[in-house]
Design a protein around this motif. Structure first.
Motif, short mmCIF file in Angstrom:
data_model
loop_
_atom_site.label_atom_id
_atom_site.label_comp_id
_atom_site.label_asym_id
_atom_site.label_seq_id
_atom_site.Cartn_x
_atom_site.Cartn_y
_atom_site.Cartn_z
N GLY A 108 -20.17 -5.85 -6.89
CA GLY A 108 -20.10 -4.43 -7.20
C GLY A 108 -18.68 -3.89 -7.22
O GLY A 108 -17.75 -4.49 -6.70
N MET A 109 -18.56 -2.75 -7.84
CA MET A 109 -17.26 -2.10 -7.98
C MET A 109 -17.17 -0.90 -7.04
O MET A 109 -18.16 -0.30 -6.68
N VAL A 110 -15.97 -0.56 -6.71
CA VAL A 110 -15.73 0.61 -5.86
C VAL A 110 -15.59 1.85 -6.74
O VAL A 110 -15.28 1.77 -7.92
N LYS A 111 -15.81 3.00 -6.12
CA LYS A 111 -15.70 4.27 -6.84
C LYS A 111 -14.43 5.03 -6.48
O LYS A 111 -13.84 5.69 -7.32
N LYS A 112 -14.01 4.95 -5.20
CA LYS A 112 -12.82 5.68 -4.76
C LYS A 112 -11.97 4.77 -3.90
O LYS A 112 -12.46 4.17 -2.94
N ILE A 113 -10.68 4.71 -4.23
CA ILE A 113 -9.74 3.82 -3.56
C ILE A 113 -8.63 4.64 -2.90
O ILE A 113 -8.11 5.58 -3.49
N ALA A 114 -8.27 4.23 -1.70
CA ALA A 114 -7.09 4.78 -1.03
C ALA A 114 -6.01 3.70 -1.05
O ALA A 114 -6.31 2.51 -0.98
N VAL A 115 -4.76 4.12 -1.19
CA VAL A 115 -3.64 3.18 -1.26
C VAL A 115 -2.69 3.44 -0.10
O VAL A 115 -2.24 4.57 0.09
N PHE A 116 -2.38 2.36 0.63
CA PHE A 116 -1.51 2.47 1.80
C PHE A 116 -0.41 1.42 1.68
O PHE A 116 -0.66 0.23 1.74
N TRP A 117 0.82 1.87 1.48
CA TRP A 117 1.97 0.99 1.38
C TRP A 117 2.74 1.09 2.68
O TRP A 117 3.31 2.12 2.99
N MET A 118 2.74 0.03 3.46
CA MET A 118 3.44 0.04 4.76
C MET A 118 4.92 -0.17 4.53
O MET A 118 5.35 -1.26 4.17
N ALA A 119 5.68 0.89 4.71
CA ALA A 119 7.13 0.83 4.49
C ALA A 119 7.82 1.64 5.57
O ALA A 119 7.32 2.69 5.99
N ARG A 120 8.96 1.16 6.01
CA ARG A 120 9.72 1.88 7.04
C ARG A 120 10.32 3.17 6.48
O ARG A 120 10.36 4.17 7.17
N ALA A 121 10.79 3.14 5.26
CA ALA A 121 11.41 4.33 4.66
C ALA A 121 10.31 5.22 4.05
O ALA A 121 9.63 4.80 3.11
N PRO A 122 10.11 6.42 4.60
CA PRO A 122 9.04 7.29 4.11
C PRO A 122 9.09 7.55 2.61
O PRO A 122 8.06 7.59 1.95
N GLN A 123 10.29 7.72 2.05
CA GLN A 123 10.40 8.01 0.63
C GLN A 123 9.90 6.83 -0.21
O GLN A 123 9.30 7.02 -1.26
#
Length: 186
Positions: free
Chosen positions: A25-40
């Protein structure tokens, strides 16, 4: 389909990909989390990933709306907020070391050390790229309901200068591979 070891752009090579063979099955809603030290860098990367997912017709959101770069959010509270927003899956990207990048991606074991909660330890102590111009990245795709990892890709990116084009190409590669592996719609 892009195979491990195949160069996709002048800068990024997939080195390994693992997929849960039982995932359906496929997802409907995805959250993206990029772990980076620099907030920008985190904000830029999460926004670009979300933009490209939306271009494909997906509903997506950056995790920084739930876990701000400058505020501590307890793991349980963060997962609850993400679930409450109707997120089915979360993509977590993190820098890994060269040794990890050169080992095969492990399938979940009976102790199941590949759960979403295990990755939360990196939120406030995100690893950094080594001094070379090579970045080793791991992209993980988790089912939010079960918190199980259902897809992982490792890649090596030559980074002389991090620019918007290189970031966009890397993200396009990951999204294309997620689609070709049936994790998101083509």
């Amino acid at each position: 389909m892009i195979l491990p070891g195949q160069t996709v752009s002048a800068q990024t090579v997939l080195t390994d990909v693992w997929k849960d063979k039982d995932q359906r099955g496929m997802v409907k809603k995805i959250a993206v989390f990029w772990m980076a030290r620099a907030p920008q860098n985190r904000l830029l990367a999460e926004n670009e990933f979300v933009r490209q997912l939306k271009e494909r017709g997906m509903v997506a959101m950056p995790v920084y709306v739930v876990i701000p770069p400058d505020k501590f959010v307890e793991r349980g509270a963060a997962v609850t907020m993400i679930r409450d927003l109707g997120v089915d899956a979360i993509i977590i990207l993190r820098v890994i070391d060269k040794r990890t990048a050169q080992t095969p991606i492990p399938a979940p074991d009976p102790a199941d050390r590949t759960r979403l909660s295990d990755y939360y330890q990196y939120v406030y102590d995100a690893p950094t790229k080594d001094a070379s111009d090579i970045a080793y990245l791991e992209t993980n795709f988790f089912d939010v309901k079960t918190e199980k990892r259902i897809w992982t890709a490792r890649s090596v990116t030559k980074v002389e200068v991090v620019d918007q084009q290189a970031l966009s190409e890397f993200i396009r590669l990951m999204i294309d591979r997620l689609a070709s592996d049936g994790m998101i719609p083509q």
